[in-house]
Design a protein around this motif. Structure first.
Motif, mmCIF file in Angstrom:
data_model
loop_
_atom_site.group_PDB
_atom_site.id
_atom_site.type_symbol
_atom_site.label_atom_id
_atom_site.label_comp_id
_atom_site.label_asym_id
_atom_site.label_seq_id
_atom_site.Cartn_x
_atom_site.Cartn_y
_atom_site.Cartn_z
ATOM 1 N N SER A 129 -4.919 -40.115 30.726
ATOM 2 C CA SER A 129 -4.343 -40.331 29.412
ATOM 3 C C SER A 129 -5.379 -40.953 28.473
ATOM 4 C CB SER A 129 -3.138 -41.259 29.555
ATOM 5 O OG SER A 129 -2.575 -41.478 28.298
ATOM 6 N N GLY A 130 -5.419 -40.493 27.246
ATOM 7 C CA GLY A 130 -6.391 -40.999 26.285
ATOM 8 C C GLY A 130 -7.684 -40.203 26.278
ATOM 9 N N GLY A 131 -7.801 -39.269 27.203
ATOM 10 C CA GLY A 131 -9.025 -38.479 27.314
ATOM 11 C C GLY A 131 -9.095 -37.348 26.300
ATOM 12 N N ILE A 132 -10.260 -36.707 26.274
ATOM 13 C CA ILE A 132 -10.499 -35.616 25.328
ATOM 14 C C ILE A 132 -11.043 -34.406 26.093
ATOM 15 C CG2 ILE A 132 -11.870 -34.883 23.316
ATOM 16 C CD1 ILE A 132 -12.129 -37.909 22.640
ATOM 17 N N ILE A 133 -10.567 -33.255 25.702
ATOM 18 C CA ILE A 133 -11.103 -32.011 26.255
ATOM 19 C C ILE A 133 -11.562 -31.151 25.084
ATOM 20 C CG2 ILE A 133 -10.571 -29.890 27.525
ATOM 21 C CD1 ILE A 133 -8.318 -31.497 28.936
ATOM 22 N N GLU A 134 -12.777 -30.662 25.181
ATOM 23 C CA GLU A 134 -13.247 -29.722 24.152
ATOM 24 C C GLU A 134 -13.599 -28.401 24.812
ATOM 25 O OE1 GLU A 134 -15.767 -30.686 20.650
ATOM 26 O OE2 GLU A 134 -17.210 -29.347 21.605
ATOM 27 N N ILE A 135 -13.046 -27.337 24.265
ATOM 28 C CA ILE A 135 -13.437 -25.999 24.713
ATOM 29 C C ILE A 135 -14.194 -25.347 23.581
ATOM 30 C CG2 ILE A 135 -11.133 -25.058 24.142
ATOM 31 C CD1 ILE A 135 -11.697 -23.061 26.546
#
Ligand code: ATP
Ligand code: MG
Length: 152
Positions: A65-71
C-alpha cells in the motif's frame, strides 16, 4: 505464431484498466508513460496481452500500500521497449537469475499466501522470445523493473 500489427498503446491501456481496480483497492498508484506515436509491433495480440497482465499482476501483488507502479513504452531504434516499474518488495540478487524459471518463487511461504503457481514469468519469457524479443529484470530494495523488447 499468427503475427499481426499490434497497437501496444491501446493494449497497455486495456490491461491497465483491467488491473486498476485491484491496484486502487490496495492503495497503489498506477501510471502510464507511453508516447502517442508509439509504432505498432508485429505480434500476436492475445499473447502480448498475457505478458502485460503477468507483469502488472506481479507488480500489484508484490507492491505494498502506498506504492507506485509505472508502465511505460519507448522506441529505441528498431526495437520497442515496454517496462513495468514498481516500488514493491524487490527481489534478492541471488534470486534474480531464477525468476523466469517455471515454478520458481522467491519466498515459498509468502508466495503460498499470495496465490499463483510461479508460471507467469516463465510463460512471459517464452512469449517474448517467440516474438524474437528479450525480457529482463532489475531489482533492489526500492523495487523491481521488468522490461521486454520487441523488434519492430
Ligand atoms: P503466477 O504468476 O503463476 O500467478 P507468481 O506470480 O508467483 O505466480 P511469477 O509471476 O512467475 O509467479 O513470478 C515468480 C516469482 O518472482 C514470484 O513468486 C515472486 O517471488 C517474484 N516476483 C515476480 N515479480 C515480482 C515483483 N514485481 N516484485 C517482487 N517479486 C516478484
Ligand atoms: Mg505472477
Amino acid at each position: 505464431l499468427n503475427k499481426q500489427p499490434v497497437n501496444l498503446k491501446e493494449l497497455i491501456c486495456e490491461t491497465v484498466k483491467m488491473l486498476s481496480a485491484r491496484a486502487q483497492e490496495k492503495g497503489i498508484a498506477l501510471t502510464m508513460a507511453i508516447p502517442d506515436d508509439l509504432p505498432e509491433v508485429p505480434g500476436e495480440r492475445g499473447f502480448l496481452e498475457q505478458v502485460l497482465i503477468n507483469l502488472l499482476d506481479n507488480a500489484v501483488k508484490y507492491t505494498l500500500s502506498g506504492g507506485i507502479i509505472e508502465i511505460g513504452a519507448l522506441v529505441n531504434g528498431k526495437e520497442i521497449k515496454v517496462y513495468v516499474a514498481d516500488t514493491g518488495i524487490g527481489i534478492p540478487e541471488e534470486s534474480l537469475p531464477r525468476v523466469f524459471e517455471r515454478f520458481y518463487r522467491v519466498d515459498k511461504a509468502r508466495s503460498r499466501d499470495m496465490g499463483g503457481t510461479g508460471l507467469g514469468l516463465a510463460i512471459s519469457k517464452h512469449i517474448v522470445e517467440a516474438h524474437g524479443g528479450k525480457i529482463e529484470v532489475e531489482s533492489d530494495q526500492e523495487g523491481s523493473t521488468f522490461s521486454f523488447i520487441l523488434p519492430r
